[in-house]
Scaffold this motif. Structure first.
Motif, PDB file in Angstrom:
ATOM      1  N   PRO A  80      57.808  31.476  39.893  1.00  0.00           N
ATOM      2  CA  PRO A  80      59.003  32.309  40.068  1.00  0.00           C
ATOM      3  C   PRO A  80      60.249  31.796  39.320  1.00  0.00           C
ATOM      4  CG  PRO A  80      57.904  31.937  42.173  1.00  0.00           C
ATOM      5  CD  PRO A  80      57.223  31.063  41.168  1.00  0.00           C
ATOM      6  N   ARG A  81      60.296  30.499  39.023  1.00  0.00           N
ATOM      7  CA  ARG A  81      61.408  29.928  38.248  1.00  0.00           C
ATOM      8  C   ARG A  81      62.772  30.306  38.829  1.00  0.00           C
ATOM      9  NH1 ARG A  81      59.568  30.778  31.927  1.00  0.00           N
ATOM     10  NH2 ARG A  81      57.490  29.931  32.162  1.00  0.00           N
ATOM     11  N   LEU A  82      62.934  30.127  40.139  1.00  0.00           N
ATOM     12  CA  LEU A  82      64.221  30.421  40.774  1.00  0.00           C
ATOM     13  C   LEU A  82      65.132  29.203  40.638  1.00  0.00           C
ATOM     14  CD1 LEU A  82      62.878  32.097  44.044  1.00  0.00           C
ATOM     15  CD2 LEU A  82      63.430  33.175  41.849  1.00  0.00           C
ATOM     16  N   LEU A  83      66.422  29.437  40.632  1.00  0.00           N
ATOM     17  CA  LEU A  83      67.369  28.320  40.587  1.00  0.00           C
ATOM     18  C   LEU A  83      67.452  27.710  41.990  1.00  0.00           C
ATOM     19  CD1 LEU A  83      70.229  29.758  38.343  1.00  0.00           C
ATOM     20  CD2 LEU A  83      68.232  28.394  37.693  1.00  0.00           C
ATOM     21  N   PRO A  84      67.077  26.436  42.134  1.00  0.00           N
ATOM     22  CA  PRO A  84      66.960  25.848  43.473  1.00  0.00           C
ATOM     23  C   PRO A  84      68.285  25.732  44.212  1.00  0.00           C
ATOM     24  CG  PRO A  84      66.506  24.204  41.763  1.00  0.00           C
ATOM     25  CD  PRO A  84      66.664  25.519  41.071  1.00  0.00           C
ATOM     26  N   TRP A  85      69.402  25.705  43.470  1.00  0.00           N
ATOM     27  CA  TRP A  85      70.710  25.519  44.125  1.00  0.00           C
ATOM     28  C   TRP A  85      71.389  26.849  44.472  1.00  0.00           C
ATOM     29  CZ3 TRP A  85      69.588  24.420  39.035  1.00  0.00           C
ATOM     30  CH2 TRP A  85      70.204  25.206  38.084  1.00  0.00           C
ATOM     31  N   LYS A  86      70.680  27.963  44.218  1.00  0.00           N
ATOM     32  CA  LYS A  86      71.239  29.274  44.590  1.00  0.00           C
ATOM     33  C   LYS A  86      70.360  29.916  45.641  1.00  0.00           C
ATOM     34  CE  LYS A  86      73.727  30.513  40.372  1.00  0.00           C
ATOM     35  NZ  LYS A  86      75.053  30.568  40.983  1.00  0.00           N
ATOM     36  N   LEU A 119      62.296  41.616  51.761  1.00  0.00           N
ATOM     37  CA  LEU A 119      62.949  40.415  52.298  1.00  0.00           C
ATOM     38  C   LEU A 119      63.956  40.835  53.361  1.00  0.00           C
ATOM     39  CD1 LEU A 119      63.499  38.694  48.855  1.00  0.00           C
ATOM     40  CD2 LEU A 119      61.976  37.859  50.641  1.00  0.00           C
ATOM     41  N   ALA A 120      63.982  40.069  54.452  1.00  0.00           N
ATOM     42  CA  ALA A 120      64.945  40.364  55.522  1.00  0.00           C
ATOM     43  C   ALA A 120      66.322  39.838  55.109  1.00  0.00           C
ATOM     44  CB  ALA A 120      64.485  39.689  56.817  1.00  0.00           C
ATOM     45  N   ALA A 121      67.356  40.367  55.771  1.00  0.00           N
ATOM     46  CA  ALA A 121      68.727  39.976  55.401  1.00  0.00           C
ATOM     47  C   ALA A 121      68.912  38.455  55.477  1.00  0.00           C
ATOM     48  CB  ALA A 121      69.719  40.687  56.310  1.00  0.00           C
ATOM     49  N   ASP A 122      68.337  37.813  56.503  1.00  0.00           N
ATOM     50  CA  ASP A 122      68.547  36.352  56.589  1.00  0.00           C
ATOM     51  C   ASP A 122      67.720  35.595  55.547  1.00  0.00           C
ATOM     52  OD1 ASP A 122      66.307  37.092  58.090  1.00  0.00           O
ATOM     53  OD2 ASP A 122      66.380  35.225  59.248  1.00  0.00           O
ATOM     54  N   ASP A 123      66.606  36.191  55.075  1.00  0.00           N
ATOM     55  CA  ASP A 123      65.849  35.550  53.982  1.00  0.00           C
ATOM     56  C   ASP A 123      66.698  35.483  52.714  1.00  0.00           C
ATOM     57  OD1 ASP A 123      63.581  35.308  55.535  1.00  0.00           O
ATOM     58  OD2 ASP A 123      62.751  37.238  54.895  1.00  0.00           O
ATOM     59  N   LEU A 124      67.565  36.485  52.535  1.00  0.00           N
ATOM     60  CA  LEU A 124      68.369  36.535  51.317  1.00  0.00           C
ATOM     61  C   LEU A 124      69.383  35.395  51.262  1.00  0.00           C
ATOM     62  CD1 LEU A 124      68.945  40.386  51.013  1.00  0.00           C
ATOM     63  CD2 LEU A 124      67.488  38.944  49.586  1.00  0.00           C
ATOM     64  N   GLN A 125      69.667  34.811  52.421  1.00  0.00           N
ATOM     65  CA  GLN A 125      70.603  33.677  52.452  1.00  0.00           C
ATOM     66  C   GLN A 125      69.879  32.342  52.249  1.00  0.00           C
ATOM     67  OE1 GLN A 125      73.742  34.364  52.369  1.00  0.00           O
ATOM     68  NE2 GLN A 125      73.191  36.529  52.600  1.00  0.00           N
ATOM     69  N   LYS A 126      68.552  32.380  52.241  1.00  0.00           N
ATOM     70  CA  LYS A 126      67.796  31.124  52.133  1.00  0.00           C
ATOM     71  C   LYS A 126      67.699  30.649  50.684  1.00  0.00           C
ATOM     72  CE  LYS A 126      64.932  31.906  56.219  1.00  0.00           C
ATOM     73  NZ  LYS A 126      63.658  32.463  56.688  1.00  0.00           N
ATOM     74  N   PHE A 127      67.492  29.336  50.558  1.00  0.00           N
ATOM     75  CA  PHE A 127      67.310  28.749  49.232  1.00  0.00           C
ATOM     76  C   PHE A 127      65.809  28.735  48.909  1.00  0.00           C
ATOM     77  CE2 PHE A 127      71.449  27.526  50.543  1.00  0.00           C
ATOM     78  CZ  PHE A 127      72.195  27.559  49.374  1.00  0.00           C
ATOM     79  N   PRO A 128      65.449  28.664  47.621  1.00  0.00           N
ATOM     80  CA  PRO A 128      64.028  28.773  47.252  1.00  0.00           C
ATOM     81  C   PRO A 128      63.088  27.868  48.049  1.00  0.00           C
ATOM     82  CG  PRO A 128      65.378  28.923  45.301  1.00  0.00           C
ATOM     83  CD  PRO A 128      66.323  28.646  46.434  1.00  0.00           C
ATOM     84  N   HIS A 129      63.515  26.624  48.337  1.00  0.00           N
ATOM     85  CA  HIS A 129      62.578  25.725  49.044  1.00  0.00           C
ATOM     86  C   HIS A 129      62.353  26.167  50.493  1.00  0.00           C
ATOM     87  CE1 HIS A 129      66.372  23.921  50.509  1.00  0.00           C
ATOM     88  NE2 HIS A 129      65.637  23.494  51.538  1.00  0.00           N
ATOM     89  N   GLY A 133      55.755  31.068  49.090  1.00  0.00           N
ATOM     90  CA  GLY A 133      55.419  31.414  47.702  1.00  0.00           C
ATOM     91  C   GLY A 133      55.534  32.908  47.455  1.00  0.00           C
ATOM     92  N   GLY A 134      55.038  33.702  48.428  1.00  0.00           N
ATOM     93  CA  GLY A 134      55.095  35.160  48.275  1.00  0.00           C
ATOM     94  C   GLY A 134      56.526  35.674  48.271  1.00  0.00           C
ATOM     95  N   MET A 135      57.380  35.045  49.107  1.00  0.00           N
ATOM     96  CA  MET A 135      58.799  35.450  49.142  1.00  0.00           C
ATOM     97  C   MET A 135      59.473  35.119  47.814  1.00  0.00           C
ATOM     98  SD  MET A 135      59.914  34.075  52.849  1.00  0.00           S
ATOM     99  CE  MET A 135      59.882  35.059  54.311  1.00  0.00           C
TER     100      MET A 135
END
Ligand SMILES: Nc1ncnc2c1ncn2[C@@H]1O[C@H](COP(=O)(O)OP(=O)(O)OP(=O)(O)O)[C@@H](O)[C@H]1O
Length: 285
Positions: A80-86, A119-129, A133-135
């Protein structure tokens, strides 16, 4: 004087690639016009990701040529190559920020798409870690779709998802395709997924990676029901070239009259066997 814009399309001609001295791709030809979905299938290691990276410009094309006049390509890669700090929301909104979209608008658009990919609203506030994997795959898909791309490059985007989520994301993709002239080049290991989503299926074989067959689906994706998908997938799995490329043994079971009848439905429009000249146009398997 008004000039008519050239139709949008992605073209590969004679594309090859080698890592050091090892040739992994050879003589790849295809054309993907706007509004169509093309699936790349083939055994593990046959060069599908390498081809996608060449198309995306992540690898330099040294043999053959790749041309594209799409203006807003977007990619979803295996990792997924997400930015870990966002957080997830900011990862989805990344391209919008780069495009200069104001904060409030980009957050609203990112949140809407985040919810659409499940994705649920609170998932959107979570960081990649903090995401499964599916999220993370869904965040990556949302990050690509939020840009409204006209060319979407997908490397197994649905492989980490359960069947229910897959079905939801298939519908989301279909919705994005409808009414837009978006082209999709998609790698998948799942033949059923290829049959469900794509208009054309390119079958690759390995060592070196090359296209050995192309199949065109004979019904628009929006009108494919489960029965259609199961039948065409079974036809693909009976095809000798497909079996050979995946290292499956030749089919030995007796065919029923129904099998024989449905064999005529899947169009093999381009079949290349090693050492043989390509046969083109209107062939049926
Ligand atoms: N950066 C690299 N350096 C050297 N060899 C590589 C590199 N990337 C891939 N390869 C090799 O090139 C071949 C094709 O790899 P690629 O990842 O394109 O295949 P693939 O069909 O996408 O595989 P999979 O379906 O397992 O993801 C493999 O043998 C792989 O080991």
């Amino acid at each position: 004087m008004n000039t008519v814009p050239a139709p949008r399309r992605l073209l590969a001609r004679g594309v090859g690639h080698a890592y050091a001295l090892r040739t992994v791709l050879e003589g790849i030809d295809f054309e993907l016009p706007a509004g169509r979905v093309m699936a790349l299938v083939g055994p593990s290691g046959c060069g599908k990701t390498t081809l996608l990276h060449l198309v995306a410009g992540l690898l330099a094309v040294r043999e053959g040529r790749i041309e594209s006049n799409f203006s807003t390509p977007a990619s979803v890669f295996q990792q997924p190559r997400l930015l870990p700090w966002k957080n997830a929301l900011d990862n989805i909104a990344l391209g919008l920020k780069a495009a200069g979209v104001a904060r409030a608008e980009r957050e609203a658009r990112a949140a809407e798409l985040g919810v659409r990919v499940g994705l649920a609203a609170d998932d959107l506030q979570k960081f990649p870690h903090q995401l499964s994997g599916g999220m993370q795959s869904r965040v990556a898909l949302a990050r690509a779709l939020v840009l409204g791309p006209d060319l979407l490059l997908l490397d197994e985007p649905f492989s980490a998802l359960d069947v229910g989520l897959k079905a939801e994301l298939y519908a989301l993709l279909a919705e994005h395709l409808a009414g837009r002239e978006m082209a999709v080049l998609m790698i998948t290991h799942d033949l059923m997924e290829a049959v469900r989503l794509s208009d054309d299926i390119l079958v690759m074989a390995a060592s070196p990676g090359r296209v050995v067959a192309r199949f065109a689906l004979d019904r628009p994706a929006a009108r494919r029901d489960d029965d259609f998908v199961y039948r065409r997938t079974a036809e693909l799995l009976r095809d000798a070239t497909v079996r050979e490329s995946f290292g499956l043994p030749p089919q030995v079971c007796a065919q029923t009259p129904e099998d024989a009848a449905c064999e005529t439905a899947l169009q093999a429009v381009h079949t290349v066997r090693p050492g043989a000249a390509p046969a083109r146009g209107g062939l049926r398997c």
